[in-house]
Design a protein around this motif. Structure first.
Motif, PDB file in Angstrom:
ATOM      1  N   TYR A 168       0.860  -1.191   0.000  1.00  0.00           N
ATOM      2  CA  TYR A 168       0.000   0.000   0.000  1.00  0.00           C
ATOM      3  C   TYR A 168       0.893   1.237   0.000  1.00  0.00           C
ATOM      4  CZ  TYR A 168      -2.901  -3.674   2.080  1.00  0.00           C
ATOM      5  OH  TYR A 168      -3.535  -4.856   2.351  1.00  0.00           O
ATOM      6  N   ILE A 220      -1.433   1.366   5.077  1.00  0.00           N
ATOM      7  CA  ILE A 220      -2.597   0.477   5.174  1.00  0.00           C
ATOM      8  C   ILE A 220      -3.862   1.228   5.588  1.00  0.00           C
ATOM      9  CG2 ILE A 220      -2.104  -0.236   7.553  1.00  0.00           C
ATOM     10  CD1 ILE A 220      -3.079  -3.059   6.664  1.00  0.00           C
ATOM     11  N   SER A 263      -5.477   2.597   2.588  1.00  0.00           N
ATOM     12  CA  SER A 263      -5.987   1.616   1.625  1.00  0.00           C
ATOM     13  C   SER A 263      -7.128   0.757   2.182  1.00  0.00           C
ATOM     14  CB  SER A 263      -4.844   0.707   1.153  1.00  0.00           C
ATOM     15  OG  SER A 263      -4.007   1.411   0.274  1.00  0.00           O
ATOM     16  N   HIS A 264      -7.209   0.649   3.512  1.00  0.00           N
ATOM     17  CA  HIS A 264      -8.271  -0.197   4.074  1.00  0.00           C
ATOM     18  C   HIS A 264      -9.646   0.366   3.697  1.00  0.00           C
ATOM     19  CE1 HIS A 264     -10.332  -2.257   7.727  1.00  0.00           C
ATOM     20  NE2 HIS A 264     -10.362  -3.012   6.639  1.00  0.00           N
ATOM     21  N   GLY A 265     -10.348  -0.414   2.930  1.00  0.00           N
ATOM     22  CA  GLY A 265     -11.674   0.035   2.490  1.00  0.00           C
ATOM     23  C   GLY A 265     -11.648   0.986   1.314  1.00  0.00           C
ATOM     24  N   ALA A 266     -10.466   1.197   0.728  1.00  0.00           N
ATOM     25  CA  ALA A 266     -10.362   2.146  -0.392  1.00  0.00           C
ATOM     26  C   ALA A 266     -11.194   1.710  -1.589  1.00  0.00           C
ATOM     27  CB  ALA A 266      -8.896   2.300  -0.808  1.00  0.00           C
ATOM     28  N   ALA A 267     -11.493   0.429  -1.664  1.00  0.00           N
ATOM     29  CA  ALA A 267     -12.275  -0.061  -2.809  1.00  0.00           C
ATOM     30  C   ALA A 267     -13.754  -0.185  -2.472  1.00  0.00           C
ATOM     31  CB  ALA A 267     -11.717  -1.406  -3.271  1.00  0.00           C
ATOM     32  N   LYS A 268     -14.187   0.591  -1.485  1.00  0.00           N
ATOM     33  CA  LYS A 268     -15.625   0.554  -1.149  1.00  0.00           C
ATOM     34  C   LYS A 268     -16.474   1.020  -2.332  1.00  0.00           C
ATOM     35  CE  LYS A 268     -15.471   0.976   3.859  1.00  0.00           C
ATOM     36  NZ  LYS A 268     -15.231   1.957   4.909  1.00  0.00           N
ATOM     37  N   ASP A 269     -15.830   1.770  -3.220  1.00  0.00           N
ATOM     38  CA  ASP A 269     -16.564   2.238  -4.405  1.00  0.00           C
ATOM     39  C   ASP A 269     -16.820   1.102  -5.394  1.00  0.00           C
ATOM     40  OD1 ASP A 269     -13.850   1.942  -4.961  1.00  0.00           O
ATOM     41  OD2 ASP A 269     -13.855   3.456  -6.534  1.00  0.00           O
ATOM     42  N   PHE A 270     -16.198  -0.031  -5.151  1.00  0.00           N
ATOM     43  CA  PHE A 270     -16.356  -1.156  -6.086  1.00  0.00           C
ATOM     44  C   PHE A 270     -17.740  -1.788  -5.898  1.00  0.00           C
ATOM     45  CE2 PHE A 270     -16.067  -5.716  -7.039  1.00  0.00           C
ATOM     46  CZ  PHE A 270     -15.648  -5.652  -8.356  1.00  0.00           C
ATOM     47  N   VAL A 284     -19.871  -4.847  -6.377  1.00  0.00           N
ATOM     48  CA  VAL A 284     -19.763  -6.281  -6.665  1.00  0.00           C
ATOM     49  C   VAL A 284     -20.814  -6.640  -7.724  1.00  0.00           C
ATOM     50  CG1 VAL A 284     -19.979  -8.612  -5.701  1.00  0.00           C
ATOM     51  CG2 VAL A 284     -18.935  -6.784  -4.346  1.00  0.00           C
ATOM     52  N   PRO A 285     -20.371  -7.270  -8.832  1.00  0.00           N
ATOM     53  CA  PRO A 285     -21.337  -7.611  -9.880  1.00  0.00           C
ATOM     54  C   PRO A 285     -22.457  -8.488  -9.330  1.00  0.00           C
ATOM     55  CG  PRO A 285     -19.085  -8.013 -10.616  1.00  0.00           C
ATOM     56  CD  PRO A 285     -19.009  -7.704  -9.160  1.00  0.00           C
TER      57      PRO A 285
END
Lengths: 191, 390
Positions: free
Chosen positions: A149, A153, A156-163, A165-166
């Protein structure tokens, strides 16, 4: 194959599973040896080998010595190979009791099968230990700074919350309340 | 050109082989600038995967520069483009590709009939990974022919190093998909078996996706060290009971999400089932050693998810399906749909959320590749990920 753990690294050994097996064989060796030394007559009777009590007791001493060697030495490899040789001797001795007039031939067969099984373990253990390096392992590489990272850390923790999930990768809707046990969503069990 | 060539069990050599040529209008030729040895390459090295032939070029994690383009690929690629090549070859046109299920592309496996016999249906063509997946020459080479190149690529912008983006071809999207399959919630504990390269990527993906707690299970100190650096709590399975420790870390409830990044060659020792697998595999009565699957099914929280990116090849024995059924576990698995994730992951690399180069422990010239296979397999010298430079 050499694997390292914190414990084995300190001892210069690599594969704890084989170490454990070796220790087990050492304990077994001592236990069997004690039985042979303490009760050679009973064993001789069970195997139809009357008159060979002294030989059995002698083998017991050999077993005890080998077991102590395995448990006490830094490198049990030669002692395990010693067990393999002893197994050969045991099998050869038992084979002499297979002659036609021995009424305990059945017991001798069982004993030989048991010795053969232990021999297989001894050979496996000895071969595995022989493949290991006898020298201590090199110092451990330090990867404690390999976070991955760049911003740390916390960032980066939770940085992909914008993702998002299909849909086809989401937990099935019916399972969701069970998988995520938040009080408000928890279903009332039906009894 | 030079390439790493499979000749038999634990026999990979750096040979001189003919240069690849354009064979189809959708092809492109890539000059490889970096390639990596993947954990799944070890299944070939140890010959646990059937379908390899003497002379096959291995390697499925590679990137480079386009040096030749077939006529039908010219709209998508041009000479000089810098690309990462996904390990799954995709047509982009079949029903599965249209749904984003790229790893089961219906058209790219030219030996699809063999795969269909083994698995019931064809799966996608893969680079350097047996004739079951098309027998395509792999990327541990100076040059590679990329079939369906107009779709099978990820263009890389300037400003990023090979090391930052190389793993977009396999381990990063594989670890990512493993975590995505878990549909991670902020309250989740994610347990990850295997802290090899895919496990390391899965750890970081779970952290990025906001898991409350990530637990990594392995026994190699360097791998556990790197897992801790990535934010995981670690369990050394040689020194403590995995099940007891996982229950302890989850108040006796077990982790909601479990990831198997080990696959068919689990090295658990000292357990009855591991010895059973060894014997059955040695006597050719079982193809895989599924200790991790058994452990996951047992310890996973009821209604939880088992995500399986680890590679399995055939028939597995003594899977506790009673536990899976009665606990209502969800199983998600599959080869990685690489292109489904790469745009998003490339953006995250560019934004500095993650730098996958952390996992590289060894970088050597291509001709040292055969030696590095052994070093990697035996986990010597702290080896976690090997990058080869042709």
């Amino acid at each position: 194959m050499r694997y390292e753990t914190e414990r084995t690294r300190r001892r210069g050994h690599a594969d704890t599973a084989t170490d454990t097996l070796a220790r087990g064989l050492g304990i077994f060796s001592i236990a069997l040896g004690i039985a042979e030394v303490v009760a050679p007559r009973a064993l001789a009777r069970a195997l139809g080998m009357k008159g060979q009590e002294g030989l059995i007791a002698g083998y017991g001493v050999r077993e005890i010595a080998t077991g102590i060697g395995i448990l006490a030495s830094k490198d049990p490899t030669p002692w395990i190979w010693g067990r393999v040789a002893g197994d050969g001797l045991d099998l050869a001795t038992l084979a002499t009791a297979l002659e036609g007039r021995n009424p305990k031939k059945g017991n001798v067969g069982i004993a030989m099968a048991a010795v053969a099984g232990v021999t297989a373990l001894d050979v496996y253990c000895a071969q595995t230990l022989s493949r290991e390096s006898p020298t201590p392992l090199p110092p451990m590489q330090d990867y404690s700074d390999r976070t991955g990272y760049p911003g740390g850390i916390q960032q980066s923790h939770g940085a992909a919350k914008d993702f998002e999930v299909p849909r086809d990768f989401r937990t099935p809707e019916a399972m969701r309340p069970y998988a995520q046990p938040q009080a408000s969503q928890r279903p009332t069990p039906s009894m | 050109m030079k390439a790493l060539v499979w000749h038999g069990t634990t026999d990979i050599r750096c040979d001189t082989v003919p240069d690849p040529q354009i064979e189809h209008p959708r092809d492109a030729i890539i000059k490889v600038t970096s390639c990596a040895i993947c954990g799944s390459d070890l299944h070939l090295y140890n010959h646990f995967m059937p379908g390899m032939k003497n002379g096959d070029i291995v390697g499925h994690e590679f990137m480079g520069e386009v040096v030749d383009v077939g006529t039908d690929a010219k709209g998508a690629l041009k000479v000089g483009d810098r690309v990462v090549v996904p390990f799954t070859i995709i047509c982009g046109e079949c029903d599965q590709c249209k749904r984003g299920n790229f790893s089961v592309c219906e058209r790219t496996n030219r030996n699809g009939h063999i795969a269909a016999k083994a698995f019931g249906h064809t799966t996608a063509g893969l680079f350097g990974y047996t004739h079951l997946t098309g027998g395509y020459p792999g990327g541990q080479a100076e040059y590679v022919r990329v079939p369906f190149a107009d779709k099978t690529h990820v263009k890389i912008p300037n400003g990023l190093t090979d090391e930052q983006v190389l793993f977009l071809g396999d381990i990063f999207p594989t670890g990512w998909q493993a975590a995505v399959q878990c549909d991670i919630e902020p309250t989740d504990t994610v347990a990850i078996w295997g802290a090899g390269p895919v496990g390391q990527m899965a750890i970081r993906s779970a952290i990025l996706l906001g898991a409350k707690q990530v637990i990594a299970i392995d026994r190699v100190p360097e791998r556990l060290d790197m897992a801790r650096a990535g934010g995981a709590i670690t369990i050394n399975f040689d020194e403590e009971s995995v099940i007891e420790r996982l229950n302890e870390l989850t108040n006796g409830k077990g982790p909601e999400k479990c990831i198997d990044s080990v696959g068919m060659e689990a090295h658990a020792a000292g357990t009855v089932d591991a010895m059973y697998d060894r014997v059955k595999q040695a006597t050719m009565m079982e193809t895989d050693r599924p200790h991790v699957l058994r452990e996951m099914a047992y310890v996973c929280r009821p209604a939880g998810t088992l995500s399986i990116p680890g590679v399995y090849g055939g028939l597995l024995d003594k899977i506790p399906f009673g536990a899976i059924m009665n606990k209502g576990l969800t199983i998600r698995t599959g080869q990685t749909h690489v292109n489904r994730w790469t745009d998003d992951l490339l953006r995250r690399i560019e934004e500095g959320q993650i730098d996958p180069s952390f996992v590289i422990t060894h970088t050597v010239p291509l001709d040292q590749g055969p030696d590095m296979y052994k070093v990697f397999r035996d986990k010597q010298d702290g080896c976690i990920k090997v990058v080869l430079k042709p």
